[in-house]
Design a protein around this motif. Structure first.
Motif, mmCIF file in Angstrom:
data_model
loop_
_atom_site.group_PDB
_atom_site.id
_atom_site.type_symbol
_atom_site.label_atom_id
_atom_site.label_comp_id
_atom_site.label_asym_id
_atom_site.label_seq_id
_atom_site.Cartn_x
_atom_site.Cartn_y
_atom_site.Cartn_z
ATOM 1 N N THR A 84 0.844 -1.200 0.000
ATOM 2 C CA THR A 84 0.000 0.000 0.000
ATOM 3 C C THR A 84 0.877 1.248 0.000
ATOM 4 O OG1 THR A 84 -0.211 0.084 2.427
ATOM 5 C CG2 THR A 84 -1.863 -1.188 1.212
ATOM 6 N N THR A 85 2.155 1.069 0.331
ATOM 7 C CA THR A 85 3.133 2.154 0.176
ATOM 8 C C THR A 85 3.091 2.724 -1.227
ATOM 9 O OG1 THR A 85 4.620 1.115 1.797
ATOM 10 C CG2 THR A 85 5.610 2.699 0.273
ATOM 11 N N THR A 221 2.682 6.818 11.668
ATOM 12 C CA THR A 221 3.085 6.189 10.418
ATOM 13 C C THR A 221 4.595 6.332 10.259
ATOM 14 O OG1 THR A 221 0.940 6.613 9.388
ATOM 15 C CG2 THR A 221 2.776 6.194 7.911
ATOM 16 N N TYR A 222 5.250 5.219 9.969
ATOM 17 C CA TYR A 222 6.707 5.172 9.954
ATOM 18 C C TYR A 222 7.186 4.488 8.680
ATOM 19 C CZ TYR A 222 5.578 5.913 14.863
ATOM 20 O OH TYR A 222 5.048 6.405 16.035
ATOM 21 N N MET A 256 12.340 -3.082 6.610
ATOM 22 C CA MET A 256 11.687 -2.861 5.324
ATOM 23 C C MET A 256 12.090 -1.521 4.714
ATOM 24 S SD MET A 256 10.238 -5.456 4.290
ATOM 25 C CE MET A 256 9.598 -4.651 2.837
ATOM 26 N N ARG A 257 13.080 -0.857 5.323
ATOM 27 C CA ARG A 257 13.545 0.421 4.788
ATOM 28 C C ARG A 257 13.967 0.256 3.324
ATOM 29 N NH1 ARG A 257 15.895 5.049 7.699
ATOM 30 N NH2 ARG A 257 17.130 6.324 6.261
ATOM 31 N N PHE A 264 7.546 0.171 2.238
ATOM 32 C CA PHE A 264 8.225 0.301 3.537
ATOM 33 C C PHE A 264 7.396 0.969 4.629
ATOM 34 C CE2 PHE A 264 10.743 4.538 2.605
ATOM 35 C CZ PHE A 264 9.575 5.172 2.254
ATOM 36 N N VAL A 265 6.140 1.277 4.352
ATOM 37 C CA VAL A 265 5.313 1.983 5.326
ATOM 38 C C VAL A 265 4.824 1.029 6.424
ATOM 39 C CG1 VAL A 265 3.077 3.132 5.673
ATOM 40 C CG2 VAL A 265 4.591 3.853 3.818
#
Length: 531
Positions: A84-85, A221-222, A256-257, A264-265
């Motif tokens: 969804t990122t 959110t990160y 997941m960076r 990655f969200v």
């Protein structure tokens, strides 16, 4: 599964004067709670959170467990939001184009990608490199095969930058002419993330925070696993269901960076409800033109029957389809041990998001629950509703049967009595390299004395770690089984052929990514043996 009754029916703040007043009530009735718990148990989902946007109200509820055995899911629980990122990356690029602040984007979506990241973006031949545009990449119509198992996180022990990941594209083969067919490709959204970083001079996560998350007050959110682990909100543990042991297995948190613009969200349903409200009401930080871009269909993706006959179109990350006479925007995503589903119906100012801490079964449960809630909202009679769960079970059964029949699918014509391999297992052990897919170190594992040794190549250098298990069929031909490390599950298979050189030693491994006669042939990969 238990629901978090104390966390339900909590309307968030109204979106402002531009919103339409609503007299909606919470969808989380006792009947719905019972239904959700039943579906979660059926699909073996340990925890799930749901947010519903209905007019100017938002309702949220948590079900099950964020961490076994007793930490319950709340609406604030964090989940990996996976692909969804892509919808957020695409929206950020729309915002960047509309801002008119970047001369490199003067041609808008028609801007060639190579004009911005010229040294890094080389795809196919000279023409495709020069002509593939931002629009092509965002619409999954570049002609690039998915190449999911070539998505490397590290090389030589060093973490790859987005630029280095994009450079890997030059070694991956196209499987179709550009702009002729829809082919979902993570790599192209990594390239789009790299475009944004190049133009903005910022890490993509920082750009998204300043451009989207902060304006929408998406404070939970990160874009980095460690940031999410250090956050005040609880990050749900990920699981898989071990059918043999009849228990859940824990999946370790992973970085997941490196997923960058493709995935990655990390967020929660409360924050994603804010994102949905922005989309439904076409609010800032995006202009009306940017919202128009977000909603615009750009590519015919595929036809499907699960939600009735019809075409699914693709736009800026979103799929869209007319269902029960209403236009629905949707996106479903999985990460190693997480699943997210997002739906929004602009005509009704209605949307919902679900997040779960298990992968494929989570998506099946989420789709089943989400479509029930959408059909409840639309008032669809019971006899006209979709059997989403039945469809998902049938699809899972077909995939299981495909895996069981791998040898027949790959090699329908073969001897009744398999021919021996020209080389024994120990002679096939070695290091094999393809520039695009990286290094395969093939080893023997198991008891060689008992003849039970298996050839295995472990790929711990990938964004999603996997291993290849080689099963001999006949002669030089093998089934190459693809197993995910985290969930101990088989994802698929390839055809493999070990070639023998004039010196009598293995010279390389030819891997066929698609069986003969596949609708889209992803081609082959040649791994040259180097040691």
């Amino acid at each position: 599964m238990d629901s978090q009754d104390g966390q339900s029916q909590r309307p968030l703040a109204k979106i402002g004067a531009s919103s339409t007043a609503s007299t909606t009530s919470s969808p989380f009735t006792d009947d719905l709670r019972g239904y959700v718990n039943k579906v979660m148990d059926e699909w073996k989902v340990p925890g799930l959170a749901v947010a519903v946007v209905d007019g100017d109200q938002v309702y949220t509820e948590g079900f099950g467990y964020a961490e076994l055995p007793d930490t319950k899911v709340t609406p604030e629980t964090l989940f990996f939001a996976g692909s969804t990122t892509k919808t957020i990356t695409a929206a950020a690029l729309a915002h960047m184009i509309d801002s008119k602040n970047y001369s490199s984007l003067k041609d808008g979506w028609s801007t060639p990608i190579s004009s911005i990241i010229r040294d890094d973006f080389v795809v196919g031949n000279e023409w495709t490199t020069a002509h593939l545009t931002l629009d092509d990449a965002v619409s999954h119509r570049t002609g690039m095969a998915p190449h999911d198992f070539a998505w490397m996180r590290t090389e030589g022990g060093m973490i790859l930058t987005p630029a280095e990941m994009v450079k890997k594209l030059r070694a991956l083969k196209l499987s179709a002419e550009p702009r002729t067919v829809y082919q979902y490709c993570h790599h192209m959204y990594v390239a789009l993330g790299h475009v944004i970083e190049t133009l903005s001079g910022q890490w993509l996560g920082d750009y998204l925070r300043k451009t989207i998350f902060e304006p929408l007050s998406m404070t939970a959110t990160y874009c980095d696993t460690q940031d999410a682990m250090d956050a005040p909100e609880h990050l749900a543990s990920g699981y898989y269901w071990d059918a043999k042991r009849r228990e859940y297995g824990l999946v370790a948190f992973d970085s997941m960076r490196e997923g960058n613009g493709a995935g990655f969200v990390i967020s929660n349903v409360v924050d994603y409800a804010k994102w949905l409200k922005c989309l439904l009401y076409e609010t800032e930080p995006f202009s009306k033109q940017s919202h128009k871009d977000i909603r615009k269909p750009r590519m015919l993706a595929y036809q499907e029957e699960k939600t009735g006959p019809g075409e699914v179109l693709h736009g800026l990350g979103w799929q869209q389809k007319v269902v029960h006479g209403v236009l629905v925007y949707m996106y479903g995503a999985t990460e190693a041990a997480y699943a997210t589903q997002v739906y929004w119906l602009p005509e009704l100012k209605y949307g919902l998001v679900t997040m779960a801490n298990v992968a494929a079964p989570g998506n099946a449960a989420e789709e089943t629950i989400a479509w029930k809630m959408v059909e409840d909202k639309l008032g669809v009679p019971e006899n006209e509703r979709f059997d989403i769960s039945g469809h998902m079970k049938a699809a899972a059964d077909r995939q299981a049967e495909r895996i069981r029949s791998a040898a027949d699918i790959l090699y329908p014509i073969r001897p009744d009595r398999p021919l021996p391999s020209p080389l024994n297992n120990s002679q096939l052990v070695g290091t094999y390299i393809d520039e695009g897919y990286g290094v395969l170190r093939i080893d023997e594992e198991g008891s060689t004395d008992a003849g039970q040794a298996t050839l295995i190549a472990r790929r711990s250098d990938m964004v999603f770690n996997y291993q290849l298990r080689f099963r001999h069929v006949s002669g030089s031909f093998w089934v190459v089984e693809i197993w995910y490390d985290d969930t101990r599950s088989q994802e698929g298979f390839w055809g493999g052929e070990f070639r023998v050189g004039v010196d009598g030693n293995a010279s390389g491994l030819m891997v066929h990514l698609s069986p003969e006669g596949a609708e889209i042939d992803d081609g082959f990969v040649w791994f040259e043996r180097v040691t």
